[in-house]
Scaffold this motif. Sequence first.
Motif, short mmCIF file in Angstrom:
data_model
loop_
_atom_site.label_atom_id
_atom_site.label_comp_id
_atom_site.label_asym_id
_atom_site.label_seq_id
_atom_site.Cartn_x
_atom_site.Cartn_y
_atom_site.Cartn_z
N CYS A 53 23.63 -1.76 44.68
CA CYS A 53 24.35 -2.94 44.16
C CYS A 53 24.85 -2.62 42.75
O CYS A 53 24.45 -3.25 41.76
CB CYS A 53 23.43 -4.15 44.16
SG CYS A 53 23.18 -4.84 45.81
N ALA A 54 25.70 -1.63 42.70
CA ALA A 54 26.19 -1.15 41.41
C ALA A 54 27.27 -2.08 40.86
O ALA A 54 28.02 -2.69 41.63
CB ALA A 54 26.78 0.25 41.57
N PRO A 55 27.36 -2.21 39.54
CA PRO A 55 28.48 -2.97 38.96
C PRO A 55 29.79 -2.24 39.26
O PRO A 55 29.80 -1.03 39.51
CB PRO A 55 28.17 -2.98 37.46
CG PRO A 55 27.23 -1.84 37.25
CD PRO A 55 26.44 -1.69 38.51
N ARG A 56 30.89 -2.95 39.23
CA ARG A 56 32.18 -2.35 39.58
C ARG A 56 32.53 -1.17 38.69
O ARG A 56 33.25 -0.26 39.11
CB ARG A 56 33.28 -3.41 39.50
CG ARG A 56 33.27 -4.40 40.65
CD ARG A 56 34.56 -5.19 40.68
NE ARG A 56 34.61 -6.10 41.83
CZ ARG A 56 34.22 -7.36 41.80
NH1 ARG A 56 33.73 -7.86 40.68
NH2 ARG A 56 34.30 -8.12 42.88
N SER A 57 32.04 -1.16 37.47
CA SER A 57 32.39 -0.08 36.54
C SER A 57 31.55 1.18 36.73
O SER A 57 31.81 2.19 36.08
CB SER A 57 32.23 -0.57 35.10
OG SER A 57 30.89 -0.98 34.86
N ALA A 58 30.58 1.16 37.64
CA ALA A 58 29.66 2.29 37.79
C ALA A 58 30.38 3.50 38.39
O ALA A 58 31.28 3.38 39.23
CB ALA A 58 28.48 1.90 38.67
N ALA A 59 29.93 4.68 37.97
CA ALA A 59 30.51 5.93 38.48
C ALA A 59 29.39 6.94 38.67
O ALA A 59 28.35 6.88 38.03
CB ALA A 59 31.55 6.47 37.52
N ALA A 60 29.63 7.89 39.59
CA ALA A 60 28.70 8.99 39.82
C ALA A 60 29.51 10.14 40.41
O ALA A 60 30.42 9.91 41.22
CB ALA A 60 27.58 8.59 40.77
N PHE A 69 34.90 8.83 52.89
CA PHE A 69 33.65 8.08 52.95
C PHE A 69 32.46 8.99 52.64
O PHE A 69 31.57 8.61 51.86
CB PHE A 69 33.47 7.44 54.33
CG PHE A 69 32.17 6.70 54.47
CD1 PHE A 69 32.04 5.39 54.03
CD2 PHE A 69 31.04 7.33 55.01
CE1 PHE A 69 30.84 4.71 54.13
CE2 PHE A 69 29.83 6.66 55.11
CZ PHE A 69 29.73 5.35 54.67
N GLN A 70 32.42 10.16 53.25
CA GLN A 70 31.30 11.07 53.02
C GLN A 70 31.22 11.52 51.56
O GLN A 70 30.12 11.63 50.99
CB GLN A 70 31.42 12.30 53.94
CG GLN A 70 31.25 11.99 55.42
CD GLN A 70 29.88 11.43 55.76
OE1 GLN A 70 28.90 11.68 55.07
NE2 GLN A 70 29.82 10.65 56.85
N GLU A 71 32.36 11.72 50.94
CA GLU A 71 32.37 12.13 49.53
C GLU A 71 31.86 11.00 48.64
O GLU A 71 31.06 11.22 47.72
CB GLU A 71 33.80 12.53 49.12
CG GLU A 71 34.26 13.83 49.77
CD GLU A 71 35.75 14.08 49.56
OE1 GLU A 71 36.42 13.17 49.00
OE2 GLU A 71 36.23 15.15 49.96
N ASN A 72 32.31 9.79 48.92
CA ASN A 72 31.84 8.65 48.14
C ASN A 72 30.37 8.35 48.42
O ASN A 72 29.63 7.94 47.52
CB ASN A 72 32.69 7.42 48.45
CG ASN A 72 34.06 7.48 47.81
OD1 ASN A 72 34.21 7.94 46.68
ND2 ASN A 72 35.08 7.04 48.54
N LEU A 73 29.95 8.56 49.65
CA LEU A 73 28.56 8.33 50.00
C LEU A 73 27.65 9.30 49.25
O LEU A 73 26.56 8.92 48.80
CB LEU A 73 28.36 8.48 51.50
CG LEU A 73 26.94 8.23 52.03
CD1 LEU A 73 26.53 6.78 51.77
CD2 LEU A 73 26.84 8.55 53.52
N ALA A 74 28.10 10.52 49.09
CA ALA A 74 27.31 11.49 48.34
C ALA A 74 27.15 11.03 46.88
O ALA A 74 26.07 11.14 46.29
CB ALA A 74 27.98 12.87 48.39
N ALA A 75 28.23 10.48 46.31
CA ALA A 75 28.15 9.96 44.94
C ALA A 75 27.24 8.74 44.89
O ALA A 75 26.49 8.55 43.93
CB ALA A 75 29.56 9.61 44.44
N ALA A 76 27.30 7.91 45.94
CA ALA A 76 26.45 6.72 45.98
C ALA A 76 24.97 7.11 46.05
O ALA A 76 24.12 6.45 45.45
CB ALA A 76 26.83 5.86 47.18
#
Length: 248
Positions: A41-48, A23-30
């Motif tokens: 409210c990113a589209p499903r295809s979004a990446a970071a 979660f923390q890793e994904n939160l950092a990307a978010a």
Amino acid sequence: MNGRRAARLEKLGMAWSAADARFQENLAAARVYYQEHWTLCAPRSAAALDRPVGQWLSNLRRPGALDGHPEWEAALLAVDEDWNPPWPAEWQRHCAALRELVRDEEGPAEVLPGFTVHGMDVGKWLARQRKPEVWGALADGQRERLEAVGVTPLAAPTPVEQAAPTEPSTAPVSAFEKGVAALAQYKARTGSVTVPRAHAEALPDGTEVKLGVFLSNTKSRRAKLTADKLAALADLGLEWAAMEGAVG
């Protein structure tokens, strides 16, 4: 390890399970995505940061996905209070883009159709939201967010007053007017004004005009016809009426 020390470590981002670590890793990307797009409210295809944040956030928006993890929801709300709105995520993406576009402007938001941000035509979207029928269908929260950036609905068009139906004329129609109408109808159908003496022409109102007799009698009395009656007959192609009018 006492509770106070554990709480302090949690504030520093210490993860106590594999799920917390992910979660923390994904939160950092978010957070990175939010900095660039002003919304979670990113589209499903979004990446970071090489992470599929769009799909991750979409999964978390599913009912019950955060049950038992209030701290996760609080962390997402701290990044974007509208990360999980009750209206479509696509609508929120456009709203967030509009909010940033007009952040430093004064007065009503003015973004014309064709103005695109991150592949979204924000101007076209804004024009649609302002339509009275669309504005009226928005949720209260949607209207509040638009009003917060100076958006107001367009005025509803003023209803066009319908003209009162024209009452059928009750003025009596003279025998001459019926005869002219019958001749015009005959000419339109046959292309000729040469009418057999015995011919009768039925008008749309059911009146039957003895057209052949009418023309014969009218021609015999042509010297007594007024100029406007002669003109009406001449306009239909009766040469004798035109000659009589010229003589008169």
